[in-house]
Design a protein around this motif. Structure first.
Motif, PDB file in Angstrom:
ATOM      1  N   MET A 768      50.368  31.316  40.365  1.00 13.82           N
ATOM      2  CA  MET A 768      50.335  31.429  38.912  1.00 13.82           C
ATOM      3  C   MET A 768      51.258  32.542  38.402  1.00 13.82           C
ATOM      4  O   MET A 768      51.759  32.478  37.276  1.00 13.82           O
ATOM      5  CB  MET A 768      48.900  31.705  38.442  1.00 13.82           C
ATOM      6  CG  MET A 768      48.011  30.477  38.411  1.00 13.82           C
ATOM      7  SD  MET A 768      48.546  29.293  37.141  1.00 13.82           S
ATOM      8  CE  MET A 768      47.257  28.076  37.240  1.00 13.82           C
ATOM      9  N   ASP A 771      55.153  30.844  39.482  1.00 16.91           N
ATOM     10  CA  ASP A 771      55.568  29.545  38.924  1.00 16.91           C
ATOM     11  C   ASP A 771      54.354  28.905  38.240  1.00 16.91           C
ATOM     12  O   ASP A 771      53.726  27.978  38.770  1.00 16.91           O
ATOM     13  CB  ASP A 771      56.101  28.651  40.044  1.00 16.91           C
ATOM     14  CG  ASP A 771      56.680  27.337  39.525  1.00 16.91           C
ATOM     15  OD1 ASP A 771      56.635  27.108  38.295  1.00 16.91           O
ATOM     16  OD2 ASP A 771      57.162  26.534  40.349  1.00 16.91           O
ATOM     17  N   PRO A 772      53.988  29.397  37.040  1.00 14.90           N
ATOM     18  CA  PRO A 772      52.752  28.937  36.386  1.00 14.90           C
ATOM     19  C   PRO A 772      52.702  27.427  36.155  1.00 14.90           C
ATOM     20  O   PRO A 772      51.640  26.807  36.296  1.00 14.90           O
ATOM     21  CB  PRO A 772      52.758  29.701  35.053  1.00 14.90           C
ATOM     22  CG  PRO A 772      53.671  30.858  35.274  1.00 14.90           C
ATOM     23  CD  PRO A 772      54.686  30.411  36.253  1.00 14.90           C
ATOM     24  N   SER A 773      53.823  26.817  35.817  1.00 15.92           N
ATOM     25  CA  SER A 773      53.819  25.389  35.489  1.00 15.92           C
ATOM     26  C   SER A 773      53.437  24.542  36.705  1.00 15.92           C
ATOM     27  O   SER A 773      52.515  23.716  36.651  1.00 15.92           O
ATOM     28  CB  SER A 773      55.205  24.984  34.981  1.00 15.92           C
ATOM     29  OG  SER A 773      55.242  23.592  34.728  1.00 15.92           O
ATOM     30  N   THR A 774      54.142  24.772  37.829  1.00 18.57           N
ATOM     31  CA  THR A 774      53.849  24.000  39.039  1.00 18.57           C
ATOM     32  C   THR A 774      52.454  24.324  39.569  1.00 18.57           C
ATOM     33  O   THR A 774      51.715  23.431  40.008  1.00 18.57           O
ATOM     34  CB  THR A 774      54.898  24.295  40.131  1.00 18.57           C
ATOM     35  OG1 THR A 774      56.201  24.084  39.610  1.00 18.57           O
ATOM     36  CG2 THR A 774      54.683  23.422  41.346  1.00 18.57           C
ATOM     37  N   SER A 776      49.836  25.313  37.849  1.00 12.06           N
ATOM     38  CA  SER A 776      48.796  24.733  36.986  1.00 12.06           C
ATOM     39  C   SER A 776      48.562  23.262  37.325  1.00 12.06           C
ATOM     40  O   SER A 776      47.411  22.800  37.375  1.00 12.06           O
ATOM     41  CB  SER A 776      49.214  24.862  35.517  1.00 12.06           C
ATOM     42  OG  SER A 776      49.300  26.217  35.136  1.00 12.06           O
ATOM     43  N   ALA A 777      49.636  22.548  37.595  1.00 11.72           N
ATOM     44  CA  ALA A 777      49.486  21.140  37.966  1.00 11.72           C
ATOM     45  C   ALA A 777      48.723  21.002  39.279  1.00 11.72           C
ATOM     46  O   ALA A 777      47.870  20.121  39.431  1.00 11.72           O
ATOM     47  CB  ALA A 777      50.866  20.490  38.070  1.00 11.72           C
ATOM     48  N   GLN A 780      44.957  21.654  38.727  1.00  7.60           N
ATOM     49  CA  GLN A 780      44.260  20.526  38.102  1.00  7.60           C
ATOM     50  C   GLN A 780      43.914  19.444  39.119  1.00  7.60           C
ATOM     51  O   GLN A 780      42.877  18.770  39.018  1.00  7.60           O
ATOM     52  CB  GLN A 780      45.150  19.924  37.001  1.00  7.60           C
ATOM     53  CG  GLN A 780      45.406  20.858  35.826  1.00  7.60           C
ATOM     54  CD  GLN A 780      44.200  21.005  34.907  1.00  7.60           C
ATOM     55  OE1 GLN A 780      43.074  20.616  35.260  1.00  7.60           O
ATOM     56  NE2 GLN A 780      44.414  21.599  33.743  1.00  7.60           N
ATOM     57  N   LEU A 793      43.741  28.967  35.415  1.00  6.03           N
ATOM     58  CA  LEU A 793      44.606  28.524  34.324  1.00  6.03           C
ATOM     59  C   LEU A 793      44.760  29.609  33.262  1.00  6.03           C
ATOM     60  O   LEU A 793      45.819  29.737  32.641  1.00  6.03           O
ATOM     61  CB  LEU A 793      44.057  27.231  33.701  1.00  6.03           C
ATOM     62  CG  LEU A 793      44.101  25.996  34.615  1.00  6.03           C
ATOM     63  CD1 LEU A 793      43.372  24.819  33.977  1.00  6.03           C
ATOM     64  CD2 LEU A 793      45.544  25.602  34.931  1.00  6.03           C
ATOM     65  N   GLY A 796      47.480  31.846  34.247  1.00  8.29           N
ATOM     66  CA  GLY A 796      48.782  31.311  33.909  1.00  8.29           C
ATOM     67  C   GLY A 796      49.120  31.501  32.447  1.00  8.29           C
ATOM     68  O   GLY A 796      50.268  31.765  32.081  1.00  8.29           O
ATOM     69  N   ASN A 797      48.120  31.400  31.569  1.00  2.36           N
ATOM     70  CA  ASN A 797      48.357  31.589  30.134  1.00  2.36           C
ATOM     71  C   ASN A 797      48.745  33.019  29.807  1.00  2.36           C
ATOM     72  O   ASN A 797      49.522  33.270  28.883  1.00  2.36           O
ATOM     73  CB  ASN A 797      47.109  31.196  29.338  1.00  2.36           C
ATOM     74  CG  ASN A 797      46.826  29.692  29.429  1.00  2.36           C
ATOM     75  OD1 ASN A 797      47.757  28.899  29.621  1.00  2.36           O
ATOM     76  ND2 ASN A 797      45.556  29.311  29.306  1.00  2.36           N
TER      77      ASN A 797
END
Length: 798
Positions: A768, A771-774, A776-777, A780, A793, A796-797
């Motif tokens: 996080m 690379d927060p985007s990858t 986070s996926a 999930q 999550l 990551g925010n």
């Protein structure tokens, strides 16, 4: 005269002594080398590795010159003689006229003489003294406190006596307390015995123990290497201490002189490590000093890897000393690499000894790197020694940078040695800055050593601060060597607080060089507090280094309090090195605590470096508890450093116990650095346990750093259980930096639920951040609980 032969033998002995750490340079070697240098390839190398012999034209012309006048009977004239042969002959002629009553005055005159001639003169004088009054010579050598020639007197007196009466010399040396003088005496005696009876010298060395054994064995090995390096190497192979490793350079340098093929074949058979590097350096240096082309041809036959790199570094340093441009041309042909950086630095350093501006100009053309910065610093330092004004002008014109500031410090330090006032004037012209303040401290330190009175007057004009404290420290040390009480009075009037405490430490150290008992008596009368503790620690440190037996008796009589424990921790290393038996006995008698643990660990390390079996016996007889565990850990660690296979076999034979569990982790950690596959195979012999699991973790982490593919293959073969879980967790953490997805997959394969959850959460938390985007996926899609997912999550925010 009778003493002439003794002196000649003594000078040879002292040459051997220098090779083991004494004052005189070794005798010049004249051995020629073999003519073939093709140990690996069938293609021969250039055959002429030796200089042509025979008289030169200059030799023939010199034979027509008139004979020089006979040597002077005047000692002063002989000491000032510039021709070394005539100097020695003149001193011998003079000394041979002296009677017993004349010797003390002659010694005083020699000690007061500046320059290096005093050392040769002291050797000759002591040989004469031994001839006339052996006991008197030994007595004066033991008593003399002159720091400059005191060691030379011990070497000379005992060496001279040993040439005529080795048994008496050994007896008198045995009466000396453990410490520097005893070691010097034994070193000189053994050198003399080696000249006449090598077998006896070896037998004597093998009968000794501790630091004395190692020191004397060094002398034996070095002399053996001069005559038969192959025999010297075989002789050292089975030694359990560091003697063989420490003498590797000497052995292989001599071996290259006598049989380059045999030396190279032996080099290639050595395991990768420090000894192999030293051997490669020695051979390369020997060849390059005589013929760089031959050295290059030899180098090109070596396989790629550590041996070649080490040899190349040694070779290029020697090449640059004789032909810097050729060395530069060679380096410029190499591909960019860390090895090329290292070679460039060596070329620049050698070149700077003859032409610093040219070396600096060349190094400035190289790409920016840490190696380049280091080379600039070192070259600037060397230039400042020969031409500080020119070096200073060069430095001041450089763009501002930390490297420039460091070069200013180096330049000023060297300049002040030659011209304090000139350096001071230059620094005063610099703009105000921390660099200027540091440079002023450099100058005042040099000033205090060279002209204490003027420096003291200057110090009193300075405001409170580092510059003043620095010069007071140096002045206090200078004064203490002559009058400790005057030094203490000076510090009391000119310093306060921590600055005063630091200066008093320096006084204690100096005082103990001449009168340790008086120094510690003064320290014990000081008011209780940090200043007293600091003073006594400094005094004890110096005393244990020069006379550990007397220092130990004083220490034992101190009350068992914090001050004593601090002193023990501070002197443990020097005590153990100089008097292992006394230190080990006292360690056992101490009350439990950090001080005992420190001394026991130091004793165990020293014992294990000489004789692991003896060290284990000593550690095993300790009562169960922290002290025994500390000793066993130290022994195993030291043993593993010297003989990994032997230490590993012993640990495997131990009964299941906390000591074995701790040792397993030590051995595995050491082994994994060199051969993680072998370490992993060794670990498979042990059942699971907290320490064993940690060992698996350490091996996996180390292996993953060096070869993650092979490490992953090993992990895939491990049976499910705590050991595998620990290893996988470490592997996952290590590979995350290069492959977060694989790190997550490995973490999810951990069998224990709690360990798996912890490892998975650790991967996600780090992911996080990078690379927060990858990440986070991936969160999930994971099987984590809703709360765990939400927490991740939210990271990551943020």
């Amino acid at each position: 005269m009778k003493s002439l032969g003794v002196v000649l033998v003594l000078l040879i002995v002292l040459g051997i002594g220098f090779a083991a750490g004494s004052f005189f340079a070794p005798a010049e070697r004249h051995a020629e080398t073999s003519t073939s240098v093709s140990p690996i390839s069938s293609q021969p190398l250039p055959s002429d590795l030796s200089s042509a012999s025979g008289p030169t034209k200059a030799d023939q012309d010199s034979s027509k010159q008139p004979a020089p006048p006979p040597p002077s009977n005047d000692l002063t004239s002989s000491l000032n003689e510039t021709d070394s042969y005539r100097q020695v002959k003149g001193i011998m002629t003079y000394v041979d006229t002296l009677g017993v009553d004349d010797l003390p005055n002659a010694l005083h005159q020699i000690e007061s003489t500046p320059g290096l001639a005093k050392y040769q003169a002291v050797s000759i004088l002591m040989a004469r003294w031994v001839e006339l009054d052996p006991k008197g010579a030994i007595a004066i050598a033991q008593k003399d406190q002159n720091n400059t020639v005191g060691g030379t007197m011990i070497l000379s007196a005992f060496g001279a006596l040993a040439t005529t009466d080795p048994d008496s010399a050994l007896k008198l040396a045995g009466e000396l307390p453990p410490g520097q003088k005893h070691n010097q005496a034994m070193e000189s005696i053994m050198g003399s015995i080696l000249q006449k009876d090598p077998a006896r010298a070896i037998a004597l060395a093998e009968s000794m123990t501790g630091a004395e054994h190692q020191m004397v064995m060094n002398t034996v090995v070095q002399q053996m290497a001069n005559n038969d390096p192959a025999r010297a190497f075989e002789f050292t192979k089975n030694m359990k201490d560091a003697t063989g490793r420490d003498n590797t350079y000497t052995i292989f340098n001599q071996w290259a002189e006598k049989d380059i093929n045999q030396a190279t074949q032996t080099l290639l058979q050595l395991p990768t490590g420090e000894q192999q590097s030293m051997a490669a350096n020695a051979i390369a240096a020997n060849l390059a000093a005589k013929d760089p082309k031959t050295a290059l041809a030899w180098l090109n036959q070596l396989p790629q890897g550590n041996i070649r790199n080490q040899a190349e570094q040694s070779m290029i340093g020697n090449m640059a000393a004789t032909d810097a441009k050729a060395a530069v041309a060679y380096v410029s042909t190499l591909p960019d690499s860390q090895q090329k950086n290292m070679l460039s630095q060596r070329v620049a350093m050698q070149w700077a000894q003859n032409d610093a501006p040219a070396a600096l100009a060349w190094i400035q053309t190289l790409a920016p790197s840490q190696t380049k910065n280091m080379a600039l610093q070192q070259i600037g330092f060397m230039w400042a020694r020969s031409d500080p004004k020119a070096a200073a002008q060069y430095v001041i014109d450089l763009p501002n940078s930390p490297q420039k500031n460091n070069m200013i410090q180096n330049t000023v330090s060297q300049w002040a040695q030659r011209d304090t006032q000139g350096a001071m004037a230059w620094v005063q012209g610099l703009p105000p800055s921390q660099t200027k303040d540091a440079a002023l401290q450099q100058i005042t330190s040099v000033w205090a050593r060279n002209d204490p009175q003027a420096a003291a007057t200057y110090a009193q004009t300075l405001p409170e601060g580092n510059a003043k404290n620095n010069i007071i420290n140096v002045l206090a040390s200078q004064m203490a060597s002559k009058d400790p009480h005057a030094a203490l009075d000076f510090v009391d009037k000119n310093a306060t607080g921590q600055a005063k405490e630091n200066a008093e430490r320096n006084i204690a150290f100096q005082w103990c060089q001449s009168d340790p008992k008086a120094a510690v008596v003064y320290g014990q009368l000081m008011p209780a507090g940090n200043a007293r503790n600091s003073f006594l620690q400094a005094a004890a440190s110096q005393w244990f280094g020069s006379d550990s037996a007397s220092a130990a008796e004083w220490l034992k009589a101190l009350p068992d309090d914090g001050t004593k424990n601090q002193i023990i921790s501070n002197v443990a290393s020097s005590w153990v090195q100089n008097d292992l038996a006394s230190a080990s006995a006292y360690a056992i008698s101490m009350p439990p605590g950090p001080a005992q643990s420190n001394l026991i660990s130091t004793v165990a390390n020293q014992m294990a470096s000489q004789d692991p079996a003896k060290a284990l016996g000593w550690a095993n007889q300790l009562p169960d508890g922290n002290s025994k565990a500390t000793a066993m850990s130290s022994v195993i660690n030291q043993w593993a450093n010297n003989d990994l296979a032997g230490a590993a076999a012993y640990v495997q034979s131990m009964s299941d116990s906390p000591a074995q569990q701790s040792a397993i982790q030590q051995i595995a950690g050491t082994w994994a650095n060199n051969d993680p596959s072998a370490a992993a195979q060794w670990l498979s012999h042990f059942p699971d346990g907290s320490q064993t699991n940690q060992a698996y973790s350490n091996v996996a982490a180390t292996w993953a750093r060096n070869d993650p593919v092979q490490a992953a293959t090993w992990l895939g073969q491990l049976a499910s259980g705590p050991a595998r879980d620990a290893a996988v967790g470490a592997f996952s953490s290590q590979v995350f930096n290069t492959d977060p997805t694989s790190a997550l997959q490995w973490a999810q394969s951990i069998s224990d639920n709690n360990s798996r959850q912890s490892a998975v959460m650790s991967v996600f938390s780090r992911w996080m951040q990078t690379d927060p985007s990858t990440a986070s996926a991936a969160v999930q899609k994971s099987s984590l609980s809703s709360d765990q997912k939400n927490n991740l999550l939210q990271q990551g925010n943020h």
